[in-house]
Write a protein that holds these residues in place. Structure first.
Motif, PDB file in Angstrom:
ATOM      1  N   SER A   5       0.638  -1.214   0.114  1.00  0.00           N
ATOM      2  CA  SER A   5       0.073   0.070  -0.187  1.00  0.00           C
ATOM      3  C   SER A   5       1.080   1.303  -0.053  1.00  0.00           C
ATOM      4  O   SER A   5       1.981   1.365   0.644  1.00  0.00           O
ATOM      5  N   LYS A  81      -1.430  -4.713  13.791  1.00  0.00           N
ATOM      6  CA  LYS A  81      -2.455  -5.577  13.047  1.00  0.00           C
ATOM      7  C   LYS A  81      -1.655  -6.194  12.001  1.00  0.00           C
ATOM      8  O   LYS A  81      -2.357  -7.685  11.717  1.00  0.00           O
ATOM      9  N   GLU A  82      -0.718  -5.842  11.339  1.00  0.00           N
ATOM     10  CA  GLU A  82      -0.063  -6.737  10.367  1.00  0.00           C
ATOM     11  C   GLU A  82       0.604  -7.820  11.044  1.00  0.00           C
ATOM     12  O   GLU A  82       0.604  -8.970  10.205  1.00  0.00           O
ATOM     13  N   GLU A  85      -2.291 -10.381  11.570  1.00  0.00           N
ATOM     14  CA  GLU A  85      -2.739 -10.912  10.460  1.00  0.00           C
ATOM     15  C   GLU A  85      -1.649 -12.149   9.786  1.00  0.00           C
ATOM     16  O   GLU A  85      -2.163 -13.079   9.405  1.00  0.00           O
ATOM     17  N   HIS A 267     -12.011  -9.540  11.782  1.00  0.00           N
ATOM     18  CA  HIS A 267     -11.174  -9.256  10.723  1.00  0.00           C
ATOM     19  C   HIS A 267     -11.497 -10.319   9.315  1.00  0.00           C
ATOM     20  O   HIS A 267     -12.307 -11.145   9.561  1.00  0.00           O
ATOM     21  N   GLU A 279      -5.753  -4.839   0.768  1.00  0.00           N
ATOM     22  CA  GLU A 279      -6.517  -4.804   1.799  1.00  0.00           C
ATOM     23  C   GLU A 279      -7.363  -3.466   1.984  1.00  0.00           C
ATOM     24  O   GLU A 279      -8.179  -3.329   2.822  1.00  0.00           O
ATOM     25  N   GLU A 280      -7.077  -2.480   1.057  1.00  0.00           N
ATOM     26  CA  GLU A 280      -7.635  -1.199   1.108  1.00  0.00           C
ATOM     27  C   GLU A 280      -9.041  -1.265   0.618  1.00  0.00           C
ATOM     28  O   GLU A 280      -9.829  -0.359   0.856  1.00  0.00           O
ATOM     29  N   ASN A 287      -9.805  -3.868   9.111  1.00  0.00           N
ATOM     30  CA  ASN A 287      -9.190  -3.299   7.927  1.00  0.00           C
ATOM     31  C   ASN A 287      -9.679  -1.728   7.914  1.00  0.00           C
ATOM     32  O   ASN A 287      -9.061  -0.807   7.570  1.00  0.00           O
ATOM     33  N   ARG A 288     -10.968  -1.644   8.124  1.00  0.00           N
ATOM     34  CA  ARG A 288     -11.653  -0.168   8.129  1.00  0.00           C
ATOM     35  C   ARG A 288     -10.844   0.633   9.318  1.00  0.00           C
ATOM     36  O   ARG A 288     -10.915   1.935   8.970  1.00  0.00           O
ATOM     37  N   ALA A 290      -7.856   0.332  10.238  1.00  0.00           N
ATOM     38  CA  ALA A 290      -6.545   0.945   9.649  1.00  0.00           C
ATOM     39  C   ALA A 290      -6.660   1.630   8.713  1.00  0.00           C
ATOM     40  O   ALA A 290      -5.857   2.704   8.547  1.00  0.00           O
ATOM     41  N   HIS A 291      -7.724   1.745   7.869  1.00  0.00           N
ATOM     42  CA  HIS A 291      -7.650   2.738   6.667  1.00  0.00           C
ATOM     43  C   HIS A 291      -8.109   4.217   7.475  1.00  0.00           C
ATOM     44  O   HIS A 291      -7.753   5.333   6.851  1.00  0.00           O
TER      45      HIS A 291
END
Length: 415
Positions: A5, A81-82, A85, A267, A279-280, A287-288, A290-291
């Motif tokens: 990303s 988070k990364e 996952e 997740h 993931e975007e 993920n939301r 994280a965005h």
């Protein structure tokens, strides 16, 4: 092959902008820079322990604590988070044999610089510090800066970038956990961690597991719809605040305080890679979140660089060269040795298309360290001239690593 990303590059630019401004400010106006870093924002429940706090709650919030202790927790939430996952999800980067080489490289790349730092003469006694003080400083690298530099070195699609990202995330979290445990911010009160993990567990049971069970029993369940749609991320945000507060009160690095809530968030079913661009488009709560954090994390990294990266160039001393040598020599040797052990002896293997020779460049990239090493400087070294000298050592190591990489790149291009 997956694409990383673009927000990782944004993170690096924000951090570098903050550090560059801090260096200019600290050298042109050291007094005003120091006043800004130590700016007393408020007394209350948040901040470093201060017996002179005006309201009797015993803590004072400064600009440096706000950036490092509060806002940087958002950045480590994204790293957590990364890592979660990669560990927990199907096709995660830390599943299977291919995780062995970067994991061993991260461990060796943390251990060898520490050993080198401890045997090199840093003249710590001249600063009034104990022998070996500051040993966690050369342990970690910098996820975002090494990735951006790695794209310049390898190109955007090289498999070594995946190896580099996995290794530096492990390396950074290991360094932060080690520095936090070995040099707690204040007297340890482990019972407060019950508040952190209790908040995370409650968030998981009430707002992850319960609505999932309700929806499985009745897809049209109004209770599941309310818990999922109406409340959204708010319960997890509240749990995060409680968790962060528990870490602060426990005496541990509060920048780690949001990590317990990561497993509590619903997740996606599978991982798409470390910082994967794919993931975007995902809409799961993890993920939301994280965005939504991209811009706040950019701001946090800029402010962290501004408040932690300023140092006068005249502060250079023996410990500066010790830190530089530990990073510039220990990191590459540790990464190459660990990567080869993982790839050949243990049988983990390197990513397809990555050669053993690429480990040298990965090791030099790992010598670029700011975020976590700067945390370690503040935690493990007395303030003043010693911290300033160590910071200069980190900056010198990163600059020299880039010079060596440019030379290797030029020789490779000529061949």
């Amino acid at each position: 092959m997956y694409r990383v990303s673009h927000f990782v590059t944004r993170f690096a630019l924000c951090l570098l902008a903050g550090v560059a401004l801090a260096l200019v400010w600290a050298n042109l106006g050291p007094r005003s820079y120091s006043d800004f870093v130590e700016w007393r924002l408020m007394d209350g429940l948040v901040g470093y322990p201060n017996p002179d706090a005006l309201d009797g709650m015993g803590r004072t919030l400064t600009m440096q604590y706000l950036s490092g202790g509060v806002l940087m927790a958002l950045f480590f939430l994204v790293l957590g988070k990364e890592l979660w996952e990669a560990l927990a999800l199907r096709h995660g980067a830390l599943h299977g044999r291919h995780a062995i080489a970067p994991a061993i490289a991260a461990l060796a790349g943390a251990a060898l610089p520490v050993a080198l730092y401890r045997v090199l003469p840093g003249d710590l006694a001249a600063y009034g510090a104990a022998p070996g003080a500051g040993w966690p400083v050369p342990m970690a690298s910098d996820v975002v800066l090494t990735y951006v530099a790695g794209r310049w070195v390898f190109g955007s699609g090289h498999p070594a970038l995946r190896f580099l990202l996995i290794m530096t995330i492990l390396d950074d979290l290991l360094g932060l956990l080690t520095a936090g445990a070995a040099f707690p911010v204040e007297a340890l009160h482990p019972a407060w961690l019950g508040l952190s993990f209790g908040a995370a567990l409650a968030a998981y049971l009430l707002f992850n597991l319960l609505p999932h069970r309700l929806a499985a029993a009745n897809p049209a369940s109004p209770a599941a719809h309310f818990l999922h749609r109406r409340l959204g991320l708010w319960p997890f945000a509240l749990a995060g605040i409680v968790s962060w507060f528990g870490f602060q009160q426990a005496g541990l690095m509060p920048a780690l305080g949001l990590l317990p809530i990561v497993p509590a968030l619903p997740h996606a079913d599978r991982a798409f890679g470390i910082f994967a661009e794919a993931e975007e488009v995902l809409a799961d709560p993890l993920n939301r979140l994280a965005h939504l954090l991209v811009l706040p994390v950019c701001a946090a990294l800029f402010l962290f660089g501004l408040t932690h990266g300023g140092v006068e160039f005249t502060a250079a001393g023996p410990v500066s060269w010790t830190v530089t040598a530990a990073m510039l020599i220990g990191k590459p040797l540790g990464v190459v040795a660990g990567g080869l052990v993982g790839a050949r002896l243990v049988g983990g293997g390197l990513p397809e298309g990555m050669r053993a020779a690429d480990l040298v460049r990965v090791g030099l990239l790992a010598a670029i360290g700011l975020t976590v090493p700067l945390f370690a400087v503040g935690a493990s070294l007395p303030g003043g001239a010693l911290q300033a000298a160590a910071k200069l050592g980190l900056l010198a190591a990163g600059a020299l690593a880039l010079v060596l990489l440019a030379m290797i790149r030029r020789v490779g291009a000529q061949r």
